[in-house]
Design a protein around this motif. Structure first.
Motif, PDB file in Angstrom:
ATOM      1  N   LEU A  14       0.815  -1.199   0.000  1.00 18.44           N
ATOM      2  CA  LEU A  14       0.000   0.000   0.000  1.00 18.44           C
ATOM      3  C   LEU A  14       0.857   1.260   0.000  1.00 18.44           C
ATOM      4  O   LEU A  14       0.390   2.328  -0.372  1.00 18.44           O
ATOM      5  N   GLY A  15       2.102   1.132   0.444  1.00 16.96           N
ATOM      6  CA  GLY A  15       2.982   2.291   0.508  1.00 16.96           C
ATOM      7  C   GLY A  15       2.813   3.117   1.766  1.00 16.96           C
ATOM      8  O   GLY A  15       3.464   4.148   1.944  1.00 16.96           O
ATOM      9  N   TYR A  16       1.935   2.696   2.669  1.00 18.64           N
ATOM     10  CA  TYR A  16       1.753   3.380   3.944  1.00 18.64           C
ATOM     11  C   TYR A  16       1.147   2.398   4.934  1.00 18.64           C
ATOM     12  O   TYR A  16       0.669   1.322   4.576  1.00 18.64           O
ATOM     13  N   SER A  17       1.186   2.752   6.204  1.00 18.69           N
ATOM     14  CA  SER A  17       0.548   1.959   7.250  1.00 18.69           C
ATOM     15  C   SER A  17      -0.253   2.897   8.146  1.00 18.69           C
ATOM     16  O   SER A  17       0.201   4.018   8.421  1.00 18.69           O
ATOM     17  N   PRO A  18      -1.413   2.491   8.609  1.00 22.20           N
ATOM     18  CA  PRO A  18      -2.176   3.342   9.519  1.00 22.20           C
ATOM     19  C   PRO A  18      -1.591   3.399  10.926  1.00 22.20           C
ATOM     20  O   PRO A  18      -2.049   4.196  11.747  1.00 22.20           O
ATOM     21  N   TYR A  19      -0.565   2.590  11.196  1.00 24.90           N
ATOM     22  CA  TYR A  19      -0.032   2.472  12.549  1.00 24.90           C
ATOM     23  C   TYR A  19       1.287   3.192  12.761  1.00 24.90           C
ATOM     24  O   TYR A  19       1.718   3.371  13.902  1.00 24.90           O
ATOM     25  N   PHE A  20       1.949   3.601  11.702  1.00 25.04           N
ATOM     26  CA  PHE A  20       3.189   4.359  11.833  1.00 25.04           C
ATOM     27  C   PHE A  20       3.421   5.131  10.547  1.00 25.04           C
ATOM     28  O   PHE A  20       2.816   4.844   9.512  1.00 25.04           O
ATOM     29  N   ASN A  21       4.287   6.137  10.623  1.00 28.16           N
ATOM     30  CA  ASN A  21       4.655   6.924   9.456  1.00 28.16           C
ATOM     31  C   ASN A  21       5.974   6.390   8.921  1.00 28.16           C
ATOM     32  O   ASN A  21       6.947   6.252   9.668  1.00 28.16           O
ATOM     33  N   LEU A  22       6.010   6.068   7.637  1.00 27.84           N
ATOM     34  CA  LEU A  22       7.205   5.470   7.052  1.00 27.84           C
ATOM     35  C   LEU A  22       8.423   6.388   7.122  1.00 27.84           C
ATOM     36  O   LEU A  22       9.555   5.909   7.099  1.00 27.84           O
ATOM     37  N   ASN A  23       8.186   7.693   7.206  1.00 27.80           N
ATOM     38  CA  ASN A  23       9.284   8.648   7.102  1.00 27.80           C
ATOM     39  C   ASN A  23       9.511   9.463   8.363  1.00 27.80           C
ATOM     40  O   ASN A  23      10.320  10.388   8.359  1.00 27.80           O
ATOM     41  N   ARG A  24       8.810   9.129   9.457  1.00 23.63           N
ATOM     42  CA  ARG A  24       8.994   9.853  10.709  1.00 23.63           C
ATOM     43  C   ARG A  24       9.354   8.879  11.819  1.00 23.63           C
ATOM     44  O   ARG A  24       8.916   7.724  11.791  1.00 23.63           O
TER      45      ARG A  24
END
Length: 267
Positions: A10-20
């Protein structure tokens, strides 16, 4: 047999930020997801395995980048030398639990003490290794730069302090670990790193290229890559993919895929 139905990112997760950086809030979310999905019963052996092992999937912030610590196994080891793995190993008679074994092995291999690791849960179910003589139990933890920060609301959204990767590298077991590196969470959604593969020949997942992340380059993989090359999955347990490129695949790749699937990065 080739992988005809590849998993998707999906390129993202609702549980964490990929870039933070990971925060207390994101750790709590990950823990809740792991608790609400699968957990294994430590009293139930799988088939007739002769031994048991445990590994730790160590989440960590490094230079304010969230990711996972991985190691390249020492070249002199008898099994899977020069391959990518999580810290872990065989459960000893002195270990009080599988989790205790995973923490002990992490300390022995990477020099990271249990006091700096916050266990978030389990991901599974446990799997037999390739030789089918060992049941491997995977745990998920976060590596703190110091003692774990208390879990209360005033620190919910503050970035957790980053680990000093150079300091970790100074304390690794030289015989067991050839290199330690940090795999950013964003890399787990990068199409250029992902290769559709099959775990045990029939379960689709992503193998992840990491050759450029290894300090001082990857170990010599030319001979091993010819031996392990396969169109239908993973002939080696963990580590060196096709064409000699170092990858996270096999059992390590499968557990990492399961974790990211639980966290909805993959579907």
């Amino acid at each position: 047999m080739r992988c005809n139905v590849a998993p998707r990112s999906l390129g993202y997760s609702p549980y964490f930020n990929l870039n933070r950086p990971l925060t207390r809030r994101s750790l709590r979310a990950i823990r809740n997801v792991l608790l609400s999905t699968h957990h294994f019963d430590e009293n139930i052996p799988i088939e007739t395995a002769q031994g048991e092992a445990a590994v730790l999937i160590p989440l960590a912030n490094v230079m304010d980048v969230p990711g996972i610590l991985l190691e390249v196994r020492g070249k002199t080891l008898r099994s899977h030398s020069g391959e990518v793995s999580f810290p872990g190993g065989r459960v000893d008679t002195n270990d009080s639990s599988y989790m205790d074994a995973a923490l002990r092995e992490t300390r022995e291999e990477l020099g990271i003490g249990a006091q700096n690791i916050e266990i978030l849960g389990q991901v599974g179910p446990p799997e037999l290794n390739l030789r089918r003589n060992m049941v491997v139990y995977p745990f998920v933890g976060f590596v703190h730069a110091g003692s774990p920060i208390p879990d209360h609301s005033t620190t919910d959204d503050m970035p957790l302090p980053s680990c000093d990767l150079d300091a970790i590298r100074e304390n690794v077991s030289e015989t067991e670990v050839d290199a330690v590196f940090h795999l950013p969470l964003s890399a787990l959604a990068s199409p250029t790193r992902l290769r559709a593969s099959l775990f045990r020949g029939h379960r689709p997942y992503w193998a992840i290229g990491v050759q450029d992340l290894i300090p001082n380059g990857a170990p010599n993989t030319e001979d091993r890559s010819k031996q392990n090359e396969s169109d239908d999955g993973d002939d080696s347990e963990i580590g060196i993919g096709r064409y000699g490129n170092l990858e996270v695949w096999g059992l390590t790749g499968w557990y990492l895929y399961l974790l990211m699937k639980r966290l909805k990065l993959y579907i």
